[in-house]
Design a protein around this motif. Sequence first.
Motif, PDB file in Angstrom:
ATOM      1  N   MET A   1       0.832  -1.190   0.000  1.00  0.00           N
ATOM      2  CA  MET A   1       0.000   0.000   0.000  1.00  0.00           C
ATOM      3  C   MET A   1       0.872   1.247   0.000  1.00  0.00           C
ATOM      4  N   ARG A   2       0.637   2.136  -0.950  1.00  0.00           N
ATOM      5  CA  ARG A   2       1.365   3.398  -1.010  1.00  0.00           C
ATOM      6  C   ARG A   2       0.637   4.430  -0.168  1.00  0.00           C
ATOM      7  N   THR A   3       1.405   5.346   0.395  1.00  0.00           N
ATOM      8  CA  THR A   3       0.819   6.422   1.165  1.00  0.00           C
ATOM      9  C   THR A   3       0.832   7.655   0.280  1.00  0.00           C
ATOM     10  N   ALA A   4      -0.320   8.056  -0.216  1.00  0.00           N
ATOM     11  CA  ALA A   4      -0.425   9.153  -1.177  1.00  0.00           C
ATOM     12  C   ALA A   4       0.137  10.440  -0.601  1.00  0.00           C
ATOM     13  N   GLY A   5       1.028  11.051  -1.368  1.00  0.00           N
ATOM     14  CA  GLY A   5       1.536  12.363  -0.999  1.00  0.00           C
ATOM     15  C   GLY A   5       2.606  12.383   0.067  1.00  0.00           C
ATOM     16  N   ILE A   6       2.965  11.254   0.643  1.00  0.00           N
ATOM     17  CA  ILE A   6       3.987  11.260   1.684  1.00  0.00           C
ATOM     18  C   ILE A   6       5.304  10.781   1.098  1.00  0.00           C
ATOM     19  N   ILE A   7       6.339  11.565   1.369  1.00  0.00           N
ATOM     20  CA  ILE A   7       7.679  11.238   0.906  1.00  0.00           C
ATOM     21  C   ILE A   7       8.538  10.900   2.119  1.00  0.00           C
ATOM     22  N   GLY A   8       9.161   9.729   2.070  1.00  0.00           N
ATOM     23  CA  GLY A   8      10.065   9.318   3.133  1.00  0.00           C
ATOM     24  C   GLY A   8      11.456   9.863   2.872  1.00  0.00           C
ATOM     25  N   LEU A   9      12.084  10.402   3.905  1.00  0.00           N
ATOM     26  CA  LEU A   9      13.421  10.975   3.783  1.00  0.00           C
ATOM     27  C   LEU A   9      14.433  10.103   4.520  1.00  0.00           C
ATOM     28  N   LYS A  10      15.492   9.727   3.830  1.00  0.00           N
ATOM     29  CA  LYS A  10      16.573   8.961   4.459  1.00  0.00           C
ATOM     30  C   LYS A  10      17.895   9.635   4.111  1.00  0.00           C
ATOM     31  N   TYR A  11      18.611  10.029   5.133  1.00  0.00           N
ATOM     32  CA  TYR A  11      19.902  10.684   4.953  1.00  0.00           C
ATOM     33  C   TYR A  11      21.024   9.651   4.950  1.00  0.00           C
ATOM     34  N   CYS A  12      22.056   9.935   4.170  1.00  0.00           N
ATOM     35  CA  CYS A  12      23.251   9.100   4.216  1.00  0.00           C
ATOM     36  C   CYS A  12      23.950   9.351   5.556  1.00  0.00           C
ATOM     37  N   GLY A  13      25.043   8.673   5.785  1.00  0.00           N
ATOM     38  CA  GLY A  13      25.768   8.822   7.043  1.00  0.00           C
ATOM     39  C   GLY A  13      26.448  10.165   7.233  1.00  0.00           C
ATOM     40  N   GLY A  14      26.588  10.933   6.164  1.00  0.00           N
ATOM     41  CA  GLY A  14      27.154  12.282   6.280  1.00  0.00           C
ATOM     42  C   GLY A  14      28.650  12.305   6.497  1.00  0.00           C
ATOM     43  N   CYS A  15      29.363  11.292   6.009  1.00  0.00           N
ATOM     44  CA  CYS A  15      30.804  11.223   6.249  1.00  0.00           C
ATOM     45  C   CYS A  15      31.584  12.292   5.482  1.00  0.00           C
ATOM     46  N   ASN A  16      31.041  12.775   4.369  1.00  0.00           N
ATOM     47  CA  ASN A  16      31.764  13.758   3.565  1.00  0.00           C
ATOM     48  C   ASN A  16      30.785  14.703   2.854  1.00  0.00           C
ATOM     49  N   PRO A  17      29.921  15.389   3.603  1.00  0.00           N
ATOM     50  CA  PRO A  17      28.914  16.224   2.944  1.00  0.00           C
ATOM     51  C   PRO A  17      29.522  17.468   2.288  1.00  0.00           C
ATOM     52  N   TYR A  18      29.100  17.731   1.068  1.00  0.00           N
ATOM     53  CA  TYR A  18      29.566  18.888   0.316  1.00  0.00           C
ATOM     54  C   TYR A  18      28.666  20.091   0.531  1.00  0.00           C
ATOM     55  N   TYR A  19      27.486  19.900   1.096  1.00  0.00           N
ATOM     56  CA  TYR A  19      26.514  20.973   1.259  1.00  0.00           C
ATOM     57  C   TYR A  19      25.662  20.665   2.492  1.00  0.00           C
ATOM     58  N   ASP A  20      24.861  21.628   2.908  1.00  0.00           N
ATOM     59  CA  ASP A  20      23.997  21.475   4.083  1.00  0.00           C
ATOM     60  C   ASP A  20      22.717  20.759   3.653  1.00  0.00           C
ATOM     61  N   ARG A  21      22.693  19.461   3.854  1.00  0.00           N
ATOM     62  CA  ARG A  21      21.574  18.628   3.412  1.00  0.00           C
ATOM     63  C   ARG A  21      20.269  19.029   4.076  1.00  0.00           C
ATOM     64  N   GLU A  22      20.302  19.253   5.373  1.00  0.00           N
ATOM     65  CA  GLU A  22      19.079  19.601   6.100  1.00  0.00           C
ATOM     66  C   GLU A  22      18.488  20.920   5.612  1.00  0.00           C
ATOM     67  N   ALA A  23      19.348  21.893   5.310  1.00  0.00           N
ATOM     68  CA  ALA A  23      18.860  23.187   4.819  1.00  0.00           C
ATOM     69  C   ALA A  23      18.174  23.026   3.468  1.00  0.00           C
ATOM     70  N   GLU A  24      18.720  22.190   2.600  1.00  0.00           N
ATOM     71  CA  GLU A  24      18.099  21.967   1.285  1.00  0.00           C
ATOM     72  C   GLU A  24      16.746  21.275   1.425  1.00  0.00           C
ATOM     73  N   VAL A  25      16.650  20.328   2.342  1.00  0.00           N
ATOM     74  CA  VAL A  25      15.367  19.650   2.576  1.00  0.00           C
ATOM     75  C   VAL A  25      14.343  20.647   3.105  1.00  0.00           C
ATOM     76  N   LYS A  26      14.737  21.496   4.030  1.00  0.00           N
ATOM     77  CA  LYS A  26      13.806  22.483   4.588  1.00  0.00           C
ATOM     78  C   LYS A  26      13.302  23.437   3.510  1.00  0.00           C
ATOM     79  N   LYS A  27      14.213  23.880   2.626  1.00  0.00           N
ATOM     80  CA  LYS A  27      13.787  24.761   1.527  1.00  0.00           C
ATOM     81  C   LYS A  27      12.791  24.046   0.616  1.00  0.00           C
TER      82      LYS A  27
END
Length: 95
Positions: free
Chosen positions: A1-27
Amino acid sequence: MRTAGIIGLKYCGGCNPYYDREAEVKKLQLRCEGVEFEAYRTERAYAKIFLICGCPRTCIRNKEIFKGKDCVVLKCPEDFLEIESEIKQWQEKSF
């Protein structure tokens, strides 16, 4: 069963982030009104799963848990801009 309109977010481990992932998700969340985002849970079905990667290696996409699921890999700020227009198209189709 799909949940209409809901997007699941999974972050990588963040060992070498090039940008602020959380800020991009918030935007993205602010620009995509009407779409619900939540932390990915294995027991839940989603319209889409966004794998938020901090760098181009995208190691998280190789995890067995995501095989066969409708995942979108986001690895840089430009990917977030591209996915925004796709989300708007999905909304028109009601996921």
